[in-house]
Write a protein that holds these residues in place. Sequence first.
Motif, PDB file in Angstrom:
ATOM      1  N   TYR A 244       0.856  -1.187   0.000  1.00 41.22           N
ATOM      2  CA  TYR A 244       0.000   0.000   0.000  1.00 41.22           C
ATOM      3  C   TYR A 244       0.895   1.242   0.000  1.00 41.22           C
ATOM      4  CZ  TYR A 244      -3.469   3.437   1.337  1.00 41.22           C
ATOM      5  OH  TYR A 244      -4.280   4.540   1.357  1.00 41.22           O
ATOM      6  N   LEU A 245       0.925   1.947  -1.112  1.00 38.63           N
ATOM      7  CA  LEU A 245       1.831   3.081  -1.280  1.00 38.63           C
ATOM      8  C   LEU A 245       1.146   4.434  -1.113  1.00 38.63           C
ATOM      9  CD1 LEU A 245       3.706   1.841  -4.498  1.00 38.63           C
ATOM     10  CD2 LEU A 245       4.170   1.265  -2.097  1.00 38.63           C
ATOM     11  N   GLY A 246      -0.172   4.461  -1.147  1.00 40.58           N
ATOM     12  CA  GLY A 246      -0.906   5.721  -1.242  1.00 40.58           C
ATOM     13  C   GLY A 246      -0.619   6.722  -0.145  1.00 40.58           C
ATOM     14  N   ASP A 247      -0.666   6.305   1.128  1.00 40.80           N
ATOM     15  CA  ASP A 247      -0.508   7.257   2.226  1.00 40.80           C
ATOM     16  C   ASP A 247       0.905   7.830   2.280  1.00 40.80           C
ATOM     17  OD1 ASP A 247      -3.105   6.924   2.896  1.00 40.80           O
ATOM     18  OD2 ASP A 247      -2.760   5.977   4.842  1.00 40.80           O
ATOM     19  N   LEU A 248       1.919   6.995   2.082  1.00 42.36           N
ATOM     20  CA  LEU A 248       3.293   7.485   2.118  1.00 42.36           C
ATOM     21  C   LEU A 248       3.544   8.458   0.970  1.00 42.36           C
ATOM     22  CD1 LEU A 248       6.156   7.610   3.139  1.00 42.36           C
ATOM     23  CD2 LEU A 248       6.651   5.473   1.914  1.00 42.36           C
ATOM     24  N   ARG A 249       3.097   8.102  -0.221  1.00 47.47           N
ATOM     25  CA  ARG A 249       3.296   8.996  -1.371  1.00 47.47           C
ATOM     26  C   ARG A 249       2.580  10.325  -1.152  1.00 47.47           C
ATOM     27  NH1 ARG A 249       2.354   6.143  -6.837  1.00 47.47           N
ATOM     28  NH2 ARG A 249       4.474   5.426  -6.345  1.00 47.47           N
ATOM     29  N   ALA A 250       1.357  10.291  -0.643  1.00 46.71           N
ATOM     30  CA  ALA A 250       0.605  11.527  -0.404  1.00 46.71           C
ATOM     31  C   ALA A 250       1.285  12.394   0.656  1.00 46.71           C
ATOM     32  CB  ALA A 250      -0.826  11.190   0.015  1.00 46.71           C
ATOM     33  N   GLU A 251       1.841  11.759   1.687  1.00 43.99           N
ATOM     34  CA  GLU A 251       2.507  12.524   2.743  1.00 43.99           C
ATOM     35  C   GLU A 251       3.772  13.192   2.220  1.00 43.99           C
ATOM     36  OE1 GLU A 251       2.861  14.149   6.537  1.00 43.99           O
ATOM     37  OE2 GLU A 251       1.199  13.162   5.510  1.00 43.99           O
ATOM     38  N   VAL A 252       4.542  12.485   1.393  1.00 40.76           N
ATOM     39  CA  VAL A 252       5.754  13.075   0.824  1.00 40.76           C
ATOM     40  C   VAL A 252       5.392  14.248  -0.085  1.00 40.76           C
ATOM     41  CG1 VAL A 252       7.682  12.643  -0.752  1.00 40.76           C
ATOM     42  CG2 VAL A 252       7.144  10.990   1.037  1.00 40.76           C
ATOM     43  N   MET A 253       4.336  14.095  -0.872  1.00 38.40           N
ATOM     44  CA  MET A 253       3.891  15.198  -1.726  1.00 38.40           C
ATOM     45  C   MET A 253       3.468  16.394  -0.888  1.00 38.40           C
ATOM     46  SD  MET A 253       1.724  13.188  -4.677  1.00 38.40           S
ATOM     47  CE  MET A 253       1.255  14.714  -5.483  1.00 38.40           C
ATOM     48  N   ARG A 254       2.762  16.148   0.207  1.00 41.46           N
ATOM     49  CA  ARG A 254       2.307  17.237   1.071  1.00 41.46           C
ATOM     50  C   ARG A 254       3.499  17.968   1.680  1.00 41.46           C
ATOM     51  NH1 ARG A 254       1.182  18.574   6.166  1.00 41.46           N
ATOM     52  NH2 ARG A 254       2.171  16.690   6.954  1.00 41.46           N
ATOM     53  N   LEU A 255       4.508  17.205   2.119  1.00 40.53           N
ATOM     54  CA  LEU A 255       5.694  17.824   2.703  1.00 40.53           C
ATOM     55  C   LEU A 255       6.461  18.634   1.668  1.00 40.53           C
ATOM     56  CD1 LEU A 255       6.963  14.890   4.958  1.00 40.53           C
ATOM     57  CD2 LEU A 255       5.967  17.057   5.718  1.00 40.53           C
ATOM     58  N   PHE A 256       6.470  18.149   0.445  1.00 40.38           N
ATOM     59  CA  PHE A 256       7.156  18.893  -0.609  1.00 40.38           C
ATOM     60  C   PHE A 256       6.513  20.261  -0.793  1.00 40.38           C
ATOM     61  CE2 PHE A 256       6.976  20.273  -5.040  1.00 40.38           C
ATOM     62  CZ  PHE A 256       8.317  20.502  -5.271  1.00 40.38           C
ATOM     63  N   TYR A 257       5.210  20.291  -0.951  1.00 40.89           N
ATOM     64  CA  TYR A 257       4.541  21.557  -1.199  1.00 40.89           C
ATOM     65  C   TYR A 257       4.556  22.459   0.032  1.00 40.89           C
ATOM     66  CZ  TYR A 257       2.970  20.302  -5.831  1.00 40.89           C
ATOM     67  OH  TYR A 257       2.952  19.986  -7.163  1.00 40.89           O
ATOM     68  N   ARG A 258       4.625  21.878   1.224  1.00 42.69           N
ATOM     69  CA  ARG A 258       4.653  22.690   2.440  1.00 42.69           C
ATOM     70  C   ARG A 258       6.045  23.231   2.734  1.00 42.69           C
ATOM     71  NH1 ARG A 258       4.361  20.140   8.356  1.00 42.69           N
ATOM     72  NH2 ARG A 258       6.582  19.957   7.881  1.00 42.69           N
ATOM     73  N   ARG A 259       7.051  22.372   2.560  1.00 39.59           N
ATOM     74  CA  ARG A 259       8.392  22.736   3.011  1.00 39.59           C
ATOM     75  C   ARG A 259       9.296  23.220   1.883  1.00 39.59           C
ATOM     76  NH1 ARG A 259      12.250  18.958   6.837  1.00 39.59           N
ATOM     77  NH2 ARG A 259      14.096  20.294   6.813  1.00 39.59           N
ATOM     78  N   ALA A 260       9.287  22.532   0.756  1.00 38.04           N
ATOM     79  CA  ALA A 260      10.249  22.848  -0.290  1.00 38.04           C
ATOM     80  C   ALA A 260       9.863  24.081  -1.094  1.00 38.04           C
ATOM     81  CB  ALA A 260      10.418  21.655  -1.225  1.00 38.04           C
ATOM     82  N   LEU A 261       8.592  24.258  -1.361  1.00 39.45           N
ATOM     83  CA  LEU A 261       8.214  25.431  -2.136  1.00 39.45           C
ATOM     84  C   LEU A 261       8.508  26.717  -1.363  1.00 39.45           C
ATOM     85  CD1 LEU A 261       4.878  24.400  -3.854  1.00 39.45           C
ATOM     86  CD2 LEU A 261       7.074  24.862  -4.938  1.00 39.45           C
ATOM     87  N   GLY A 262       8.158  26.733  -0.108  1.00 40.25           N
ATOM     88  CA  GLY A 262       8.528  27.853   0.738  1.00 40.25           C
ATOM     89  C   GLY A 262       7.880  29.184   0.381  1.00 40.25           C
ATOM     90  N   TRP A 263       6.851  29.164  -0.471  1.00 40.41           N
ATOM     91  CA  TRP A 263       6.186  30.409  -0.857  1.00 40.41           C
ATOM     92  C   TRP A 263       4.670  30.274  -0.634  1.00 40.41           C
ATOM     93  CZ3 TRP A 263       9.232  34.249  -3.400  1.00 40.41           C
ATOM     94  CH2 TRP A 263      10.522  33.831  -3.725  1.00 40.41           C
ATOM     95  N   PRO A 264       4.228  29.794   0.517  1.00 43.37           N
ATOM     96  CA  PRO A 264       2.804  29.462   0.662  1.00 43.37           C
ATOM     97  C   PRO A 264       1.856  30.619   0.405  1.00 43.37           C
ATOM     98  CG  PRO A 264       3.902  29.527   2.798  1.00 43.37           C
ATOM     99  CD  PRO A 264       4.976  29.592   1.762  1.00 43.37           C
ATOM    100  N   GLU A 265       2.105  31.769   1.030  1.00 42.68           N
ATOM    101  CA  GLU A 265       1.168  32.889   0.883  1.00 42.68           C
ATOM    102  C   GLU A 265       1.204  33.452  -0.531  1.00 42.68           C
ATOM    103  OE1 GLU A 265       1.972  35.765   3.867  1.00 42.68           O
ATOM    104  OE2 GLU A 265       1.457  34.441   5.543  1.00 42.68           O
ATOM    105  N   ALA A 266       2.404  33.572  -1.104  1.00 46.37           N
ATOM    106  CA  ALA A 266       2.534  34.126  -2.455  1.00 46.37           C
ATOM    107  C   ALA A 266       1.865  33.221  -3.479  1.00 46.37           C
ATOM    108  CB  ALA A 266       4.009  34.320  -2.804  1.00 46.37           C
ATOM    109  N   LEU A 267       2.037  31.905  -3.341  1.00 50.61           N
ATOM    110  CA  LEU A 267       1.433  30.981  -4.292  1.00 50.61           C
ATOM    111  C   LEU A 267      -0.075  30.907  -4.106  1.00 50.61           C
ATOM    112  CD1 LEU A 267       4.067  28.102  -4.370  1.00 50.61           C
ATOM    113  CD2 LEU A 267       3.561  29.752  -6.161  1.00 50.61           C
ATOM    114  N   GLN A 268      -0.550  31.040  -2.876  1.00 51.06           N
ATOM    115  CA  GLN A 268      -1.990  31.053  -2.645  1.00 51.06           C
ATOM    116  C   GLN A 268      -2.639  32.248  -3.330  1.00 51.06           C
ATOM    117  OE1 GLN A 268      -2.618  30.859   1.594  1.00 51.06           O
ATOM    118  NE2 GLN A 268      -1.753  28.796   1.756  1.00 51.06           N
ATOM    119  N   ALA A 269      -1.939  33.379  -3.336  1.00 46.95           N
ATOM    120  CA  ALA A 269      -2.462  34.559  -4.019  1.00 46.95           C
ATOM    121  C   ALA A 269      -2.562  34.317  -5.520  1.00 46.95           C
ATOM    122  CB  ALA A 269      -1.573  35.772  -3.734  1.00 46.95           C
TER     123      ALA A 269
END
Length: 350
Positions: A244-269
């Motif tokens: 079962y790969l779904g939960d691990l893959r989804a968590e890694v994707m979530r961490l990428f967009y939360r931590r690596a992008l680093g532009w949350p407010e700007a991208l939300q705009a």
Amino acid sequence: MMRLYALRITDCGFTPMADETAGTTCLLINIGHVLTRVAYCSPVEGVARLVALAEASTTASGPDGLLEGVRRAVTNLEALLGRRLLDEEGRLRRPCDADGHGVGGAVVTTSLAWPLRVALAGVARDYSLASAFRAVSVPHVTLVRMVALDASTRRWETDDLQALVESPPAVLVLVGGVDGGPVAPICDLAQALGAAYSALPENTRPTVVYAGNVQAHRPLSAALSGVVDLHLVSNVRPSLGVEYLGDLRAEVMRLFYRRALGWPEALQAVEQWAGTSVRYDLDAMARTLRFTARRHSLKRGVLGVDVGGSGCRLLWVQPAGAPLSWATPYGTGAGLGALRELNDPTAVLR
């Protein structure tokens, strides 16, 4: 090439408004470290065609942040098209009117983030560790290390543990054991890493994701909570015959967009302005390359090369299976500094 643009419109999440047809116009936006590029696509004889391209410098400061650079690029595009895509307040005009002003929809991608550096550590190389590898084999992840329990000694190699501490990844994925099985090996690893990471500055410690035997949740929390940011997800191998790969893959994707992008407010705009979610550009590139591999029966896959201002990235995609990505800090803009540090003139020769 134009048919590839048609694929990207469809695969990147563009959905026409209720009163529009699938052959409507679309604005493609890519926000990079140096430049923000926009493209206008319009249907010609039932096929989406690239009509015009424009660009502007990416903006990180100012009252509108990244959105200011996007608007400037779109304004440049309007001059080429002779059409108005923005209203008086700088908002995107949707839908198109009878005179062709406005757009039917938008697709927004960004390359602001480098791939997430992930390391794997697991008990069984051929089972849970192999499953974890398949789960994190996505374009926005660079796998930096795999650590497996020594099958003969049933011990963790000191060199492997030292490498995880001296050069910690952004995310460390721990796996091991079927649900209900023994937990001692993975708990021993967690205790060793917890003690070592506690001595590191907090901003260098990795986020730890555990996707193994659920019986180990409590001892792992005791060993790592308060030391690292710990995330518990479903076991990638709840039993030997089940993966079962779904939960691990989804968590890694979530961490990428939360931590690596680093532009949350700007991208939300930007998302709110465009009326669509921002996607990582390698995801879109992977879909395009997979389409090419399948369309032309290229069994060995397609290699994509993205040469950017701050770095270069390679993406290898086969007709089936997970894409593989690799990134370098060498680019045509800010990335020239990394080339200078090599002190090797031949590095820039063809």
